[in-house]
Design a protein around this motif. Structure first.
Motif, short mmCIF file in Angstrom:
data_model
loop_
_atom_site.label_atom_id
_atom_site.label_comp_id
_atom_site.label_asym_id
_atom_site.label_seq_id
_atom_site.Cartn_x
_atom_site.Cartn_y
_atom_site.Cartn_z
N GLN A 79 -23.59 -1.30 -12.41
CA GLN A 79 -22.99 -2.53 -11.89
C GLN A 79 -24.00 -3.65 -11.70
O GLN A 79 -23.67 -4.84 -11.85
N PHE A 80 -25.25 -3.30 -11.39
CA PHE A 80 -26.28 -4.31 -11.15
C PHE A 80 -26.48 -5.20 -12.37
O PHE A 80 -26.69 -6.41 -12.25
N SER A 81 -26.40 -4.59 -13.55
CA SER A 81 -26.66 -5.33 -14.78
C SER A 81 -25.63 -6.43 -15.04
O SER A 81 -25.85 -7.32 -15.86
N LYS A 82 -24.51 -6.38 -14.33
CA LYS A 82 -23.48 -7.41 -14.52
C LYS A 82 -23.89 -8.73 -13.85
O LYS A 82 -23.39 -9.79 -14.23
N HIS A 83 -24.73 -8.65 -12.84
CA HIS A 83 -25.22 -9.85 -12.13
C HIS A 83 -24.07 -10.75 -11.65
O HIS A 83 -24.13 -11.97 -11.77
#
Length: 275
Positions: A79-83
């Protein structure tokens, strides 16, 4: 009171823990949660962001052994990579305690009375919205330890104080009232989210710094952003931070924030010149 508080008691503290590929550190982090000695009910919301190592397995082990404390969330997609603030929204929904305590999966607590000390202070001092404390800074590359702060004693800070102060407390020391909201638009912008959290809290009340050393901040871990970060991008993150601060304070501290923005713009120019 025993750590295994009955579910009928009001939930006083939600520990907010995010983890990604923290296999070398997560066990020590979770041990710091379960060792807490309190006279109130607390829980730890532990969010694994689709780790590719054994982080999720270790979290599951602790969740099965300490179901009253460890409440896991497992992602199948990072999820972090979605920013886009997705992790924040997930954790906001899951953390329902009166207070929030933070500790990322690669840091850990060392004092079994940490939560009780901060809880007691906040319960007695209603004009404060956040309480933080001193810590050990551990360099994971060299193995060296040092105090996060050598000369700070118990002290009160306002938002104005924080604007001109260098970073002086790790995220694993944060303990704050569950009464703030971080805008999704701010979350999407590239800035230091921990500082936004501090500033937002200080718009509600003062910050209290405890000199007690109650956690360890693991610096330069294997997946640390500080290892890979471009200094120019770090300076820009700071600039973005103070621009957001201007917005959320309705430009009340414009001259103080402008000073900070200008200083980081100068650092960017010097860095580019040195290249």
């Amino acid at each position: 009171m025993d750590n295994n508080h009955q579910d009928t008691q009001p939930l006083m503290v939600s520990i907010r823990c995010t983890a990604y590929n923290h296999e070398p550190y997560i066990r020590q982090c979770l041990e710091g949660f379960i060792m807490q000695q309190t006279n109130f009910r607390f829980e730890a919301i532990v969010h694994d962001d689709a780790s590719t190592d054994k982080t999720a397995e270790i979290i599951k082990e602790y969740a099965e052994k300490y179901p009253d404390i460890i409440k896991p969330i497992y992602e199948t997609e990072n999820q972090f990579s979605k920013h886009d603030g997705t992790i924040r929204r997930i954790m906001d929904k899951a953390c329902t305690g009166k207070y929030i305590a933070m500790c990322e999966g690669d840091d850990y607590w060392t004092d079994p009375l940490k939560l009780q000390k901060q809880f007691d202070f906040m319960e007695k001092n209603l004009n404060y919205n956040i309480c933080v404390h001193n810590a050990i800074k551990h360099n994971c590359k060299t193995g060296e330890n040092c105090l996060f702060n050598k000369n700070l004693s118990n002290k009160t800070y306002t938002i104005k104080d924080l604007i001109l102060k260098k970073w002086f407390t790790p995220t694993a020391s944060f303990f704050y009232r569950n009464n703030i909201a971080i805008s999704n638009e701010w979350a999407k912008r590239d800035c230091n989210g921990d500082m936004i959290l501090l500033y937002t809290n200080c718009m509600k009340g003062n910050l209290y710094y405890m000199e007690d050393v109650m956690s360890v901040y693991n610096y330069l871990t294997e997946h640390s952003l500080s290892i890979k970060a471009d200094p120019l991008k770090l300076y820009q993150k700071k600039i973005n931070l103070y621009k957001i601060l201007n917005e959320i304070t309705h430009y009340k501290y414009f001259y103080l924030t402008y000073y900070q923005i200008l200083s980081f713009e100068i650092k960017k120019i010097i860095r580019k010149y040195l290249k």
